[in-house]
Design an enzyme around this catalytic site. Structure first.
Site, mmCIF file in Angstrom:
data_model
loop_
_atom_site.group_PDB
_atom_site.id
_atom_site.type_symbol
_atom_site.label_atom_id
_atom_site.label_comp_id
_atom_site.label_asym_id
_atom_site.label_seq_id
_atom_site.Cartn_x
_atom_site.Cartn_y
_atom_site.Cartn_z
ATOM 1 C CG HIS A 227 -0.733 0.477 2.351
ATOM 2 N ND1 HIS A 227 -0.596 -1.072 3.840
ATOM 3 C CD2 HIS A 227 -0.642 1.814 3.009
ATOM 4 C CE1 HIS A 227 -0.022 -0.313 4.861
ATOM 5 N NE2 HIS A 227 0.112 1.336 4.418
ATOM 6 C CG ASP B 219 0.360 -3.975 2.694
ATOM 7 O OD1 ASP B 219 0.785 -3.694 1.692
ATOM 8 O OD2 ASP B 219 -0.778 -3.504 3.794
ATOM 9 C CB SER C 116 3.240 2.319 6.302
ATOM 10 O OG SER C 116 1.635 1.060 7.399
HETATM 11 N N1 ARG Z 1 -4.605 0.570 7.279
HETATM 12 C C1 ARG Z 1 -2.965 -0.127 7.406
HETATM 13 C C2 ARG Z 1 -2.559 1.516 7.571
HETATM 14 O O1 ARG Z 1 -3.829 2.753 7.495
HETATM 15 C C3 ARG Z 1 -2.802 -0.151 6.111
HETATM 16 C C4 ARG Z 1 -4.474 0.673 4.345
HETATM 17 C C5 ARG Z 1 -3.935 -0.136 3.210
HETATM 18 N N2 ARG Z 1 -5.247 -1.087 2.809
HETATM 19 C C6 ARG Z 1 -6.433 -0.275 2.182
HETATM 20 N N3 ARG Z 1 -7.748 -0.993 2.366
HETATM 21 N N4 ARG Z 1 -6.380 1.122 2.938
HETATM 22 O O2 ARG Z 1 -2.513 2.193 6.325
HETATM 23 N N1 ASP Z 2 -1.428 1.508 8.117
HETATM 24 C C1 ASP Z 2 -0.759 2.535 8.443
HETATM 25 C C2 ASP Z 2 0.207 2.952 7.424
HETATM 26 O O1 ASP Z 2 0.207 3.510 5.943
HETATM 27 C C3 ASP Z 2 -0.062 1.891 10.180
HETATM 28 C C4 ASP Z 2 -0.750 2.037 11.098
HETATM 29 O O2 ASP Z 2 -1.881 3.150 11.191
HETATM 30 O O3 ASP Z 2 -0.938 1.175 11.929
HETATM 31 O O4 ASP Z 2 1.948 3.268 8.017
#
Ligand code: ARG
Ligand code: ASP
Length: 713
Positions: free
Chosen positions: A83, A219, A644
């Site tokens: 991502h 990921d 991330s």
């Molecule tokens: N929750 C994770 C972070 O905050 C992964 C986000 C990417 N995935 C998504 N479905 N948007 O970045």
């Molecule tokens: N998924 C998040 C990021 O892109 C990490 C988090 O918020 O825990 O940095």
């Protein structure tokens, strides 16, 4: 005296029940080092951060400003999340070569794809320049005088810093302006895409599984840093060569078990752990719900179009993902705050704080902080809401309106700065809009507009409602704008943008879409934003003193600085959790779980044939553990957005995983870290290796890594 001691004891107990924390790597010696070793770490603080010898920090790279990545070979192979590489992978994709859908693997260096504009930053050194920052400031200065003086000092410190000519420098404050750190960096500018799994692996589970455990997302994506022939940062050139890093992380094949020590090293973006209870309450119960409602509606509409049309799916994939991401996070955050009683717990701490201030006779200094917060947060609430509605509806989710914001800014440049500035700004904007409209679909946007403009008009606090939006027929307004406005296509916009500056002004002001956007945006810049900024600054001044008071009153406490996109170390253990009564989540997930979740041809849960075959034939190579392929694991590391792509490192300094998310029940950790339920989620590095090797056959990448067996010595 006795009362005082009792109070201190009590409060200390309250605060230290909060584990977690994201620490400055150059300040680990002492308390953090001891704590890490007691959790099982076999390294010293100087193995993590050292400016004379290579250390772990030389392998941790800020990825394009927003994510983290790590060096995993002597040829600067760079690992980050799928991502995090998403935008880059998308930019190389078309319906004919859809790397988002099918994945991408460079089988030779020559096939690696350059990404103009992408940067990767290494931290050379961190200096504490707090004393210099405050030189010549005094208590009789006004806040403005003090801040000006500090700004001057920081400017000077950056100019005089000792560094190499190709290195860069910046300063950031920690503890809300109570301490200043200077960073010397190297910013690499030739970053190439090396590999990415298909989204059915790299984004498996998509938005349904996002922010959730149990999780089965692979990921990850791979890049490589290129440098000039003398190993210095350089912009893209075909003559550049792979960068030779000072340090890269060995990769452990031995995996993790519950209670193993883990360290996560990266660039967390922003936390607010020291907000007063009233602010937390406001965020969780007023602001988040407003933003959630807007995104809820926008996402449903966009999703319905993406599912029907492959072109729209590619165009909106990246935008959709980032809007959905925080939509879901805010839902979890608000629920978590309320479920964990964070507001009540913070209130109790605040009562104790006031008692301690009184007992120590510090009322003059700190006696009104909490009541100041109270009145200020009450006052800012309406304008914060207005700010959020404008940002979400006008500046973000309705794309035509966000284009009017850009046009408005251009018109302002002409009015305020004249022709030459206008020409420069126009050229830049033209380029930006070209990219913007490449991913624009007017039918989708029209549907979003119609619903969101109604929410905006009905919900923005009345004092901030723009004239044209009272008593309107939303359907009629929508039809009219999307029929007449030239802002619905790049050709239309180009035409508006052409000609002399005064032509531009004339044409644009006749545009129906612009007329509305301009009114909303002018109202924002004239009525909403100035008040919001002024109140926020006043609050920041109180927050700075409150932070100072906390540090002063609890010198023995583990008070960590809020995240601010600088390099941090967080540590903990591999650990499951109990999300609700009678349910316990184990800390490791396996490939078996992917097969369990598999829904043929599903938008989110399809599994590639090749992966199913590898599963059936148990073709796991050296990456299995008791005949199973581990996929992800969770731990008690305190992370946030920006972490991330951060490496998860074992007790000895080897790579065991790749951070990418947090669990739903614990996402309130940005405001209130609860060690019982806040967990970060990491891809098991063996799953990454398995996919690269067995799924993609990109064995040349495995060959350049250093695989180790720390547990089987
Ligand atoms: N929750 C994770 C972070 O905050 C992964 C986000 C990417 N995935 C998504 N479905 N948007 O970045
Ligand atoms: N998924 C998040 C990021 O892109 C990490 C988090 O918020 O825990 O940095």
């Amino acid at each position: 005296m006795k009362l005082l001691r009792l109070l201190i004891l009590f409060i200390v107990f309250q605060v230290s029940a909060q584990q977690g924390g994201m620490w400055i790597p150059s300040m680990l010696e002492g308390k953090n080092e001891k704590e890490m070793q007691s959790l099982g770490m076999k390294m010293t603080a100087s193995d993590i951060y050292n400016i004379n010898n290579s250390s772990l920090k030389d392998a941790v790279v800020h990825f394009n400003g927003g994510c983290t990545s790590e060096l995993i070979s002597s040829r600067a192979l760079l690992l980050t999340n799928h991502h995090c590489g998403y935008g880059a992978i998308q930019s190389h994709s078309s319906v004919a070569h859809d790397y988002l859908k099918d994945g991408f693997w460079a089988m030779t260096d020559a096939e690696e794809l350059p990404n103009p504009g992408m940067v990767a930053t290494l931290i050379v050194r961190i200096d504490d320049i707090t004393n210099r920052a405050f030189e010549g400031t005094s208590d009789n200065m006004t806040e403005k005088q003090r801040l000006d003086k500090i700004a001057q000092n920081l400017d000077k410190a950056q100019k005089e810093v000792v560094k190499e000519s190709w290195q860069e420098v910046f300063v950031k404050s920690i503890y809300h302006g109570n301490q200043y750190l200077l960073y010397v960096t190297e910013v690499f500018k030739d970053i190439r895409l090396v590999g990415a799994p298909p989204s059915s692996i790299g984004k498996f589970g998509s938005d349904t599984d996002n922010w959730m455990w149990p999780r089965h997302t692979g990921d990850f994506s791979l890049f490589r840093i290129y440098a000039s022939k003398d190993n210095k940062p350089a912009t893209y050139s075909k003559d550049n060569v792979p960068y030779i890093p000072k340090h890269f992380l060995p990769v452990s094949l031995d995996g993790v078990a519950e209670n193993d020590f883990t360290l996560v090293f990266g660039f967390p973006g922003r936390t607010n752990e020291y907000l007063p209870s009233i602010a937390v309450d406001q965020l969780a119960n007023k602001l988040n719900p407003a933003r959630i409602e807007v995104r809820d509606v926008a996402l449903k509409i966009v999703d319905s179009y993406m599912r029907k049309d492959q072109q729209i799916k590619i165009q909106y994939a990246s935008k959709y993902a980032s809007i959905a991401n925080y939509w879901k996070k805010w839902i979890g955050e608000s629920q978590g705050i309320n479920k964990s009683d964070a507001v009540k717990i913070k209130k109790k701490l605040e009562t104790d704080f006031d008692k301690l201030v009184a007992a120590k006779g510090l009322q003059n200094k700190y006696g009104t902080l909490l009541s100041d917060f109270d009145s200020m947060y009450k006052e800012i609430e309406a304008v914060s809401l207005a700010n959020d509605y404008w940002s979400e509806v006008v500046n973000r989710n309705v794309e035509l309106l966000s284009a009017t914001v850009m046009m408005y800014q251009l018109e302002q440049v002409y009015e305020k700065k004249g022709t030459q500035a206008f020409e420069e700004a126009r050229e830049k904007l033209n380029k930006r809009l070209e990219g913007f409209y490449k991913n624009y679909n007017a039918t989708v946007d029209k549907a979003v507009f119609e619903k969101l403009i109604e929410i905006y008009a009905n919900n923005i606090p009345r004092t901030y409602l723009s004239k044209s939006l009272s008593n309107v027929d939303f359907k009629k307004l929508t039809d009219e704008i999307y029929k007449k406005s030239k802002l619905t296509s790049y050709e239309g916009v180009s035409e508006l943008l052409s000609g002399s500056p005064s032509d531009f002004v004339k044409k644009i002001n006749k545009d129906k879409g612009y007329q509305l956007g301009k009114e909303l945006t002018a109202d924002f810049y004239n009525n909403i934003n100035p008040k919001f900024v002024k109140m926020s600054e006043e609050i920041a001044t109180v927050q700075k003193v409150y932070m100072k008071a906390l540090l002063e009153l609890f010198p023995e406490e583990r008070i960590f600085p809020d995240a601010n996109s600088t390099l941090r170390v967080t540590y903990g253990k591999v650990s499951g959790y109990q999300p609700k009564d009678a349910v316990y989540y184990k800390p490791v997930s396996y490939l078996d779980g992917i097969i369990e979740k598999y829904v043929p041809n599903d938008y989110e849960f399809d599994v590639p044939l090749k992966l199913r075959e590898l599963y059936e034939t148990k073709d796991f190579g050296q990456y299995a553990e008791n005949g199973k392929i581990p996929v992800a694991f969770i731990g008690t590391n305190h992370t946030t957005g920006g972490n991330s792509g951060s490496p998860a490192i074992d007790a000895h300094g080897n790579l065991i995983g790749l951070n990418f998310d947090r669990v739903w029940e614990g996402t309130m950790s940005d405001l209130y870290y609860d060690p019982a339920i806040s967990r970060n989620i990491m891809v098991d590095i063996r799953y990454v290796l398995f996919i690269v090797d067995k799924y993609a056959g990109a064995t040349r990448l495995i060959d350049e890594m250093k695989l180790v067996h720390p547990k089987k010595k």
